[in-house]
Structure formats: structure tokens, C-alpha cells
Design an enzyme around this catalytic site. Structure first.
Site, PDB file in Angstrom:
ATOM      1  N   SER A 116       0.841  -1.199   0.000  1.00 58.17           N
ATOM      2  CA  SER A 116       0.000   0.000   0.000  1.00 58.17           C
ATOM      3  C   SER A 116       0.873   1.245   0.000  1.00 58.17           C
ATOM      4  CB  SER A 116      -0.888   0.020   1.241  1.00 58.17           C
ATOM      5  OG  SER A 116      -0.120   0.289   2.391  1.00 58.17           O
ATOM      6  N   ASP A 117       0.358   2.311  -0.570  1.00 56.26           N
ATOM      7  CA  ASP A 117       0.973   3.603  -0.330  1.00 56.26           C
ATOM      8  C   ASP A 117       0.770   3.905   1.162  1.00 56.26           C
ATOM      9  OD1 ASP A 117       2.211   6.067  -0.576  1.00 56.26           O
ATOM     10  OD2 ASP A 117       1.153   6.600  -2.411  1.00 56.26           O
ATOM     11  N   TRP A 118       1.498   4.867   1.676  1.00 56.55           N
ATOM     12  CA  TRP A 118       1.520   5.127   3.124  1.00 56.55           C
ATOM     13  C   TRP A 118       0.164   5.688   3.602  1.00 56.55           C
ATOM     14  CZ3 TRP A 118       5.237   2.723   1.238  1.00 56.55           C
ATOM     15  CH2 TRP A 118       6.378   2.378   1.949  1.00 56.55           C
ATOM     16  N   GLN A 119      -0.557   4.888   4.317  1.00 55.09           N
ATOM     17  CA  GLN A 119      -1.915   5.186   4.813  1.00 55.09           C
ATOM     18  C   GLN A 119      -2.977   5.018   3.744  1.00 55.09           C
ATOM     19  OE1 GLN A 119      -1.847   8.448   8.141  1.00 55.09           O
ATOM     20  NE2 GLN A 119      -0.986   9.389   6.313  1.00 55.09           N
ATOM     21  N   ALA A 120      -2.679   4.236   2.707  1.00 58.81           N
ATOM     22  CA  ALA A 120      -3.673   4.049   1.636  1.00 58.81           C
ATOM     23  C   ALA A 120      -4.548   2.826   1.874  1.00 58.81           C
ATOM     24  CB  ALA A 120      -2.980   3.939   0.284  1.00 58.81           C
TER      25      ALA A 120
END
Ligand code: NAG
Ligand code: NAG
Ligand code: NAG
Ligand code: NAG
Ligand code: NAG
Ligand code: NAG
Ligand code: NAG
Ligand code: NAG
Ligand code: NAG
Ligand code: NAG
Ligand code: NAG
Length: 870
Positions: free
Chosen positions: A290-294
Site C-alpha cells: 500500500s501507499d503510506w496510509q492508503a
């Protein structure tokens, strides 16, 4: 806002994604685009080309793992929990240290003694496959030298749908073939250096505005969900997915899913894009992070195809996770099938082994959160004081690679004979963009300012400069060496002094100007990541107009993250040359000297179109929410018609076309020949996969997952363990207890053999292997008709011939060195994919019956040679 109106008008007129009634600046009650479910999540194929050895090694390792260990490998330890921008848990029992994920696509971020490379976009302008590979390999070596396991790049999303897109410079080009080749070459380079590459951001991550709700709220936009990029299936395949197919075919080990939604389904839980397109159709064997906090859900994202959550916590520093404890519970309680977690871990370990790793990884020798030698290993918790930075110098001889890429990626846009410079009598360099940032090259955090020369743009795609050679320093050194008089004014607002200087006799004035952009979490001068306009910054236009009104030999050098509007001044006879130097990296001054003084004969080609007006592009960023508090809706209703394809279709005014660039010599093209190959007919893939395998076994007794007494928990750190044998208590989830049937879509946990898609590759990452059959070989002769050696970039385009097809599309290119008077042969191939359209009914690539033509020339609009394809 004006530009919202443009976007909405486009949407209303074509509405190919979903018809929308438009009034004022709000979309009226419209049926929002939806994403169709695609389950189950495909499991790895033991026979996939290029992955067999890695699969075998991964299987041997994963078969020994416990469930808690498996969960550890899939879940980040939390934001700032360890030294890298992302770390997963370690597997101490089996001798594997925590894997390190680190930005960025231009170098190792947040450390020292690293290099800052030329941006992807500027590398694309080289149109040179070898240069792209060399750049990737050197970046990979630097990450390797710091102990990084996954380098978070390269970038194909954004591809550059809107020229204002803040992160376009991190990627390559709005053309999918140029981007696809850039991706493949960079990935091969990185992975040959023993580091896993990460193709990002998957997919349709085309603007910064509204990509995250918290960020948007910070800017005053109260939205409940992120932007939805609504894309029809044909456009998805022919444009946005194309470069990711090349990435998968090149063997990329990981893919990062994006923040924004696709058809109103989040990038990291969209089963259609992750399970359907990426893992089934393209046959991707690596892991999705995942992208960071996605990540926004636990079990749902797991079955939709996510394999690793970054940085692991639900939001930065909550100490809670959708996975970690929750994933352990979900596997034990049967919500997430065992084969799914096994597949996640298989994919991570296979990627790890594929790039040549062994379990005894060298330690991570840097820390992302401080450059101090000693500090806390766990920055968020403020614990674990020890040596954390070893200041390892990983630069090797990469400066020469960087200087080479930047010079070869510099585009000569105009030249009335002013260049190359040859011991000019007097050189006057004007403009803030030629000089230093008063705060130093790294004085602005994540390069969150536009002070001094633009060597790098802002955001997580940045890295610390080891030094930055300014144009002023390098040109002055050259001038002194030549015996030229040299003066510079490194500010845009010194009108009187500038006039006095450039009005003197014998002056060659070189004006440096720029336009910057970056990632959405930083706002520079009202640009919230995306550029708010396409003009030069800091009164650059006025500076050029002033200087050129006083000096008849004004050379303009532009550093920028994409096209800028040059309409007002480019045609002035006093503007004798224009050079686009992109975002060059640490060797900026040296590479611009190489071009201005003819040490390198320019051969860069613009990787995007220079439109006459902002509106001439037909696409723009959505700057204002258009769906009330709901997710803003960005309809990609222009289809495949972005950049040059749009200019060709709509015939809107442009200044410099895609693929354009001058040389100090001249070339002549002749003798196009087309040879048909015997590729045989296309056979859709048939058959089924095996049933989902599982590796090892696990205890179903929750007691076995209780926090071990010998582990002292780090504050806010994400672990795979439980704090209670009661699931509800351990999960801290008020909704705990729902079964898979209750909240997961049908087939989400199915482990039976699954049908292969007809367009998919049977054990062939990248799709059906026959898509890559050569159908034609095209050759042409190119003669250097000038007086000096030069490199020419012949480009091959095709017209697919259908009423909905672009006039021409790029399909291949080369960069060839030719001595004066000599003739070289350009040779390129056309694959089946190159000549196909995506057929939404057949769900496959089909060569249409429309008559097709091939073109060869030096830009998208200088296509002197053509031939019919029978
Ligand atoms: C989005 O919706 C369009 C229109 O229905 C469809 O063609 C396309 O396949 C959808 N894409 C995804 C990823 O669901
Ligand atoms: C999970 O990772 C953490 C942090 O690296 C480590 O302390 C712990 O021992 C690991 N757990 C298992 C089961 O390997
Ligand atoms: C944001 O919108 C929500 C409705 O979606 C509303 O409840 C909330 O009060 C709004 N917040 C602000 C600060 O306007
Ligand atoms: C488990 O996930 C839920 C959301 O589904 C979250 O609210 C909860 O905090 C998580 N639990 C832990 C222990 O991280
Ligand atoms: C299983 O665990 C997951 C993660 O905590 C939770 O969301 C789900 O409700 C649980 N299901 C059952 C049937 O206990
Ligand atoms: C540097 O940039 C910042 C932020 O954009 C700005 O406020 C500041 O004035 C600049 N400093 C100089 C010396 O240009
Ligand atoms: C310098 O300028 C003077 C005055 O215009 C001119 O006579 C002379 O030829 C110039 N010299 C060069 C080298 O351009
Ligand atoms: C465009 O944006 C830049 C950077 O914020 C700014 O310097 C410039 O004045 C703007 N141009 C116009 C025409 O407003
Ligand atoms: C070009 O420069 C000369 C000075 O050398 C000036 O007199 C003239 O007005 C300029 N022309 C334009 C179009 O700016
Ligand atoms: C630019 O100058 C050329 C040559 O003087 C002329 O033919 C052309 O029309 C000009 N273009 C514009 C947009 O002014
Ligand atoms: C579990 O317990 C440990 C030790 O008391 C504590 O540090 C941690 O925050 C707890 N984790 C959760 C998710 O409650």
C-alpha cells in the site's frame, strides 16, 4: 473556478464513463461509476517465466514460517517505528532481519553520502534505453549500499494526464510506450543491483488534489472520501495499464497501490485493478504494497489483492493496524483464507529471492529520521538509543552517470545559431534559477521551496544533495577557462542592474527560469502539489521579456517539472535559443555547460507537448471538489487522448510537439522498409490455474498468539500478537465477529482452480505471450548531413486507422550516434500489442481491420517516412 468548469464541460460533452448532468460547479445526482468485483485473488504461478527459482526458494522458506511470522512480513511496524520510511516485522527465528522500504525514484531519501539523480521525466527525454538502464542500476546500487530492500520507484502513475500534475516529474512521460520502456529499463537496472523495484502508484494516480482526505481537509476541502478516477476499460488498457504491463514483463518485484479510488473503489482494495488487471491479466507474481496510509480495510483489502501494508498502522502513529493482530485473528477465525496469507508471503519472499538476495542481509546502515550518528532506533517511541547512522558513502562514480543522463535529457527547443557557445567574449547569466538556495541545497525540507536553481522538485520523491553544481558555478568556471568575461545576477528582481549588464556590447545573456511542483502534502506558494498554473515562477516571463528587450542574444534555459507556457516570448528574434533542462539532479551546472558549449551535441527530445495555452491540453487537474462532501469525481472522459494525441485530434495550438528536439547537426531520413514476420495467429489463453496451495500450518488456538513474555513491546509498534484470547477484545473492533460470508464478496475466499483470462499470460508475466510477437520489422536510413557528430533519435509511430484511434501513436525509438556524412540504419519492431486495440466485448487485444500505417521521423509531427502495413 475556471479550470473546474473546463473539466466539467469535457465530462458533460462526451461522458463516456458515465453520463453526468452538470450544472454550475456541482455534479447533480449522478450515478457514480462503480468497479466490478474480481475474486478470488490470484495465487502465484510456480512456473512463471523468470520466477521459478525464486518460487522454489520462497516455498522452502515460507513452509517453515509460523502464522505470526507470516503476519509480521506483511505488516509494517508503524510510522517511524524503525530506520526506513517503511519496515516490516523481522523473522528472527529464521534469520531474516526487517525488510527496509525506502524512497525515492531519484536517490536514497533522508540520508547522506548518496547521489541525487536526474528525474525520471528528464531521463525519458533521453529516449535512450541504455541510459535509462544505467540510471536505474546506479540508483539500485546506492539503495543496496544503504541496506534498502525495496526502492520505492519507478513511477508510471502519474503518467501525466494533466500537465499540472505535481508528481509528473517523478514518472516519465504521458506517452505509455515511452513510460513503459522507461519503467522496464529502470526496473531491470534496479533489480540487477539486488534491490526490489516498486512500480507505483497503481493506478490512475494522476493528481495530488484530493488523493487523501486528511490532506484535503488540511487545505480546507471537507471531503469524506478521496478522489475517484473514473476510467473506461479501453482507456485503462491502451493508456494507463500499458506501462505497468511493461513493468510486470520486466519482472518487477513489487507494485504500490495508490491513494485515490478507481471507479469509487480504493486503489488498495480494488479487486478489479489488483486481482483482475494486475495479478490475473498481467500475471504479476510479486507483491502489492500500500501507499503510506492508503489501506482502509483489513480482510477486504487482503482478499482484494493487497500483500503488504505500509507503514503498517491504520493512520500514522495510532498503534493500531488493519493487519498485524487483526490479520492473525482473521486467519485463525477463517475470514481470510490461509492460502491468501501464504500467497502474500510467497510473493514477498519470491521477490526478495528473485533479485538475488540471501537471508543474511547486511544491516540497514542509515536512519530516515535524523542524520545524527547516535539516536533512537524507534523514532516514534523515542527508544532504542544506539548508533543509527554509519554515513556510508554509496556514490561511487555515479556523478558521471548523472551528468550524462542530464545532458542527454536536455532538449534544445530553439536555436538561431546562438549555440553552441565558442569562447564568447562576454557571458551574462541572469536569474535566481542559475544560483544557490541561500539556505543551502538541502535547506528546504523535502525540497519544499523553490529557492535557487531547480535541481530537484519536492515531496517524498526527493533525496538529499551531496552537492549541487549550480549553472552559475559551472558556466563561470567554463568562462574563466575560455578567457571570457563573466558576470551573473542571481535574482529575478534586479531590474536596473540587469538592464545595465545585458545592454552592454558583446553580451551573450543566458536567462535561467523555472517552474516547480511536487507531492500534495507540501504547498509551495499556493501550489498544493499540483501546479496551479503553467507559467514560469517568480516572474520568469517578465525576466525573459525584459532581458530580450535589451539584448539581441538572449538564451533561455528552463528547469521545470513539465511544460510551461512560452507563447509570449519564444518567437522573439532576440530570444536566440531555448533549452529545456528538466530536473537535472546534482550535476545540473555541468550538464548544462556540456550542452551550451557543445561538448555534448543535444539529442534530447521533449517527452510531452508544449501547448500554446493551458486550455490547449484539454485536460486539467480537478481543483475544487465537485461532489459535495462525497468523493470528488474525476472522469477521464478524454479517453486515450492526452498530450500529443489530444493536440493532434483537436488541433489546438502548440509550440513544440511531443518528440521534438534540435541538434547542432542535421539529419536526413530515407529508405523506409517494412518486413512482415511469420508470427502465426493469436491464441487466447485457455485453461485454469491450479487450486490455491498452502504452505506450512498454523495453530488455531488463540493462546498461541498471545504477546510473548520475552518481547518488550515498543510503543506504537505494530505486532502480529494478541493481547487477549478473546477475539473481540484483542481486535479492539466493535464489529468483531462477522463471518467472511457476511462481509466479503462472493468468491473472495474461493480456493478452487480459476479460469485464466484470454488476454492473460499463461506463466508469462506481462500478458498473453503472443501480444509480444513481432509482426513487422521496420528499417530506415538516417544520414548525418551536417559537419559534426551527433546522436539522432528516430521515432516510430503507427496509425491504427480506426475512427476512435489517435492520429499516430509512438511505438518505438532509438538513439543512434552518427558521424558527419555517415548513414546509420534505424531498426525497430512492431509487436502484436503495438498494433492492437483493447476490445471491451472480447476482453482481449484485437488487431482491427482498419488499414494501418507506420511512420518514422524525428518527432510526432515530423514523420517524413511512411509505409502501409499490409
Ligand atoms: C470503471 O467503469 C467503467 C465504466 O463502467 C468500466 O468500463 C471499467 O472497466 C471500470 N474500471 C474498473 C477498474 O472497475
Ligand atoms: C515480529 O517482528 C518484531 C519486530 O521486528 C520482532 O520483535 C518479533 O520477534 C517478530 N515476531 C515474530 C513472530 O517473528
Ligand atoms: C464536513 O462534512 C461533514 C459531512 O460530510 C460534516 O458532518 C462536517 O461537519 C463537516 N466539517 C466541516 C469542518 O465543515
Ligand atoms: C483492527 O481493525 C479495526 C478496523 O477494522 C480497527 O478499528 C482496530 O483498531 C484494529 N485492531 C487493532 C488491534 O489494531
Ligand atoms: C475475524 O477477525 C477479523 C479481524 O479482526 C474480524 O474483522 C472478523 O470480524 C472476525 N470474524 C469472526 C467470525 O470472528
Ligand atoms: C525560500 O522559500 C521560502 C518558501 O517558499 C520563502 O518564504 C523564502 O522567502 C525563500 N527565501 C529566499 C531567500 O528566497
Ligand atoms: C563587440 O562589440 C563591438 C561593438 O558593437 C563590435 O565592434 C565588436 O565586433 C564586438 N566583438 C565581438 C567579438 O563580438
Ligand atoms: C503561477 O504560479 C507561480 C508559482 O506559484 C507564480 O509565481 C506565478 O505568479 C503564477 N502565474 C500567474 C500568471 O499567476
Ligand atoms: C532586441 O534587442 C535590441 C537591443 O540589442 C533592442 O534594441 C530591440 O528592441 C530588441 N527587440 C525586441 C523585439 O525586443
Ligand atoms: C513565429 O515566427 C515565425 C518566423 O518569424 C513565423 O512564421 C510564425 O508565424 C511565428 N509564430 C507565432 C505563433 O507567432
Ligand atoms: C498490547 O499490549 C502491549 C503490552 O501491554 C501494549 O504495549 C500494546 O499497546 C497492546 N496492543 C494493543 C493493540 O492493544
Amino acid at each position: 473556478m475556471k479550470h473546474t468548469a473546463v473539466a466539467l464541460a469535457l465530462l458533460a460533452s462526451t461522458g463516456s464513463v458515465s453520463a453526468a448532468a452538470v450544472e454550475g460547479s456541482q455534479l447533480q445526482r449522478r450515478a457514480l461509476a462503480t468497479s466490478e468485483p474480481f475474486y478470488p485473488s490470484p495465487w502465484m504461478d510456480p512456473n512463471a517465466d523468470g520466477w521459478q527459482d525464486a518460487y522454489t526458494k520462497a516455498k522452502a522458506f515460507v513452509s517453515q514460517m509460523t502464522l505470526a511470522e507470516k503476519v509480521n512480513l506483511t505488516t509494517g511496524v508503524g510510522w517511524m517505528g524503525e530506520q526506513c520510511v517503511g519496515n516490516v516485522g523481522a523473522i528472527p527465528r529464521l534469520g531474516l532481519r526487517s525488510l527496509c522500504m525506502q524512497d525515492s525514484p531519484v536517490g536514497v531519501r533522508d540520508t547522506d553520502y548518496n547521489s541525487v539523480f536526474t528525474s525520471g521525466q528528464t531521463a525519458a527525454a533521453t529516449f535512450d534505453k541504455t541510459v535509462m538502464y544505467n540510471r536505474g542500476k546506479a540508483m539500485g546500487q546506492e539503495h543496496k549500499g544503504k541496506g534498502v530492500n525495496v526502492m520505492l520507484g519507478p513511477v508510471a502513475g502519474p503518467i501525466g494526464r494533466a500537465p499540472e500534475g505535481g508528481r509528473n516529474w517523478e514518472g516519465f512521460s504521458p506517452d505509455p510506450v515511452l513510460t513503459g520502456i522507461g519503467m522496464a529499463q529502470t526496473i531491470k537496472g534496479i533489480q540487477d543491483a539486488g534491490v526490489i523495484a516498486c512500480a507505483k502508484h497503481f493506478i490512475a494516480n494522476e493528481q495530488e488534489h484530493f488523493r487523501q482526505t486528511g490532506e484535503a481537509q488540511g487545505y480546507g476541502y471537507n471531503i469524506s472520501e478521496t478522489l475517484s478516477s473514473n476510467i473506461d476499460d479501453k482507456t485503462m488498457h491502451e493508456l494507463y495499464l500499458w506501462p505497468f504491463a511493461d513493468a510486470v514483463r520486466a519482472g518487477v518485484g513489487s507494485v504500490m497501490c495508490s491513494y485515490q479510488q478507481i471507479n469509487n473503489s480504493y486503489g488498495c482494495q480494488n479487486s478489479k485493478t489488483l486481482n483482475g488487471l494486475l495479478k490475473n491479466e498481467l500475471g504479476f507474481q510479486g507483491f502489492v504494497m500500500s501507499d503510506w496510509q492508503a489501506q482502509h480495510t483489513g480482510a477486504a483489502s487482503a482478499v482484494a489483492g493487497l500483500d503488504m501494508t505500509m507503514p503498517g498502522d491504520t493512520e500514522f502513529n495510532t498503534g493500531l493496524s488493519y493487519w498485524g493482530t487483526n490479520l492473525t485473528l482473521a486467519v485463525v477465525n477463517g475470514t481470510v483464507p490461509e492460502y491468501r496469507i501464504d500467497d502474500m508471503v510467497m510473493r514477498i519472499m519470491a521477490a526478495f529471492f528473485k533479485v538475488g538476495n540471501t537471508l543474511d542481509q547486511p544491516p540497514i546502515n542509515f536512519d530516515s529520521w535524523t542524520l545524527d550518528t547516535f539516536g533512537n532506533q524507534h523514532a516514534a517511541a523515542g527508544t532504542g538509543y544506539q548508533q543509527i547512522n554509519w554515513h556510508v558513502d554509496v556514490q561511487a562514480d555515479h556523478a558521471s552517470v548523472i551528468r550524462d543522463v542530464a545532458a542527454k535529457g536536455t532538449v534544445l527547443l530553439k536555436n538561431n545559431g546562438a549555440l553552441p557557445l565558442n569562447k564568447p567574449k562576454f557571458v551574462a547569466v541572469i536569474g535566481e534559477d542559475a544560483g544557490s538556495n541561500p539556505a543551502g541545497p538541502n535547506g528546504c525540507s523535502d525540497r519544499n521551496c523553490d529557492n535557487g536553481t531547480l535541481g530537484m522538485a519536492w515531496g517524498s520523491g526527493s533525496a538529499n544533495f551531496p552537492y549541487l553544481i549550480t549553472p552559475d558555478a559551472a558556466i563561470q568556471a567554463q568562462a574563466v577557462n575560455d578567457g571570457s568575461r563573466y558576470e551573473s545576477i542571481l535574482a529575478n528582481n534586479q531590474v536596473t542592474a540587469t538592464k545595465a549588464l545585458v545592454s552592454q556590447a558583446n553580451v551573450t545573456a543566458i536567462v535561467f527560469v523555472n517552474a516547480d511542483s511536487g507531492e500534495g502534502y507540501i504547498n509551495v506558494d499556493g501550489n498544493e502539489g499540483d501546479r496551479k498554473n503553467l507559467t514560469l515562477w517568480k516572474n520568469g516571463d517578465q525576466l525573459i521579456k525584459n532581458v530580450s528587450s535589451w539584448c539581441s542574444n538572449t538564451i533561455v534555459v528552463i528547469h521545470s517539472t513539465g511544460p510551461v507556457l512560452v507563447t509570449d516570448w519564444y518567437n522573439s528574434t532576440n530570444v536566440t535559443a531555448i533549452v529545456w533542462a528538466g530536473v537535472p539532479g546534482q550535476e545540473s551546472g555541468n550538464s548544462i555547460v556540456d550542452i551550451l558549449y557543445g561538448k555534448v551535441n543535444p539529442s534530447g527530445r521533449t517527452p510531452f507537448t508544449w501547448g500554446a495555452t493551458r486550455e490547449s491540453y484539454g485536460t486539467d487537474v480537478l481543483y475544487e471538489p465537485n461532489n459535495g462532501n462525497g468523493p470528488p469525481q474525476q472522469d477521464f472522459s478524454e479517453g486515450v487522448f492526452i498530450d500529443y494525441r489530444y493536440f493532434d485530434k483537436a488541433n489546438t495550438p502548440l509550440i513544440y510537439e511531443f518528440g521534438y528536439g534540435l541538434s547542432y547537426t542535421t539529419f536526413e531520413y530515407s529508405n523506409i522498409k517494412v518486413q512482415k514476420s511469420n508470427a502465426g495467429d493469436y491464441k487466447p489463453t485457455t485453461g485454469t490455474t491450479s487450486a490455491a496451495p498452502t504452505f506450512g500450518n498454523f495453530s488455531t488456538n488463540l493462546k498461541d498468539y498471545l504477546f510473548p513474555s520475552d518481547v518488550t513491546p515498543v510503543w506504537q509498534y505494530i505486532y502480529p500478537y494478541l493481547n487477549s484470547t478473546d477475539g473481540k477484545t484483542a481486535s479492539k473492533d466493535p464489529n468483531y465477529g462477522k463471518t467472511a460470508e457476511e462481509f466479503l464478496p462472493p468468491h473472495a475466499t474461493d480456493s478452487t482452480p480459476q479460469p485464466l483470462l484470454r488476454s492473460s499470460g499463461k506463466s508469462n508475466p506481462g500478458g498473453n505471450r503472443q501480444l509480444y510477437d513481432t509482426l513487422y520489422t521496420v528499417t530506415a536510413d538516417i544520414k548525418n548531413t551536417g559537419k559534426i557528430t551527433g546522436n539522432e533519435v528516430p521515432q516510430l509511430y503507427v496509425s491504427l486507422g480506426g475512427p476512435d484511434d489517435p492520429k499516430v501513436v509512438l511505438r518505438d525509438f532509438d538513439r543512434i550516434r552518427i558521424d558527419p556524412g555517415q548513414t546509420a540504419q534505424f531498426r525497430a519492431t512492431l509487436t502484436r500489442r503495438d498494433l492492437s486495440n483493447w476490445d471491451v466485448v472480447a476482453q482481449d487485444w484485437v488487431v482491427s481491420t482498419y488499414p494501418k500505417k507506420v511512420y518514422v521521423g524525428r518527432s510526432s509531427r515530423k514523420l517524413g517516412l511512411s509505409a502501409d502495413l499490409s
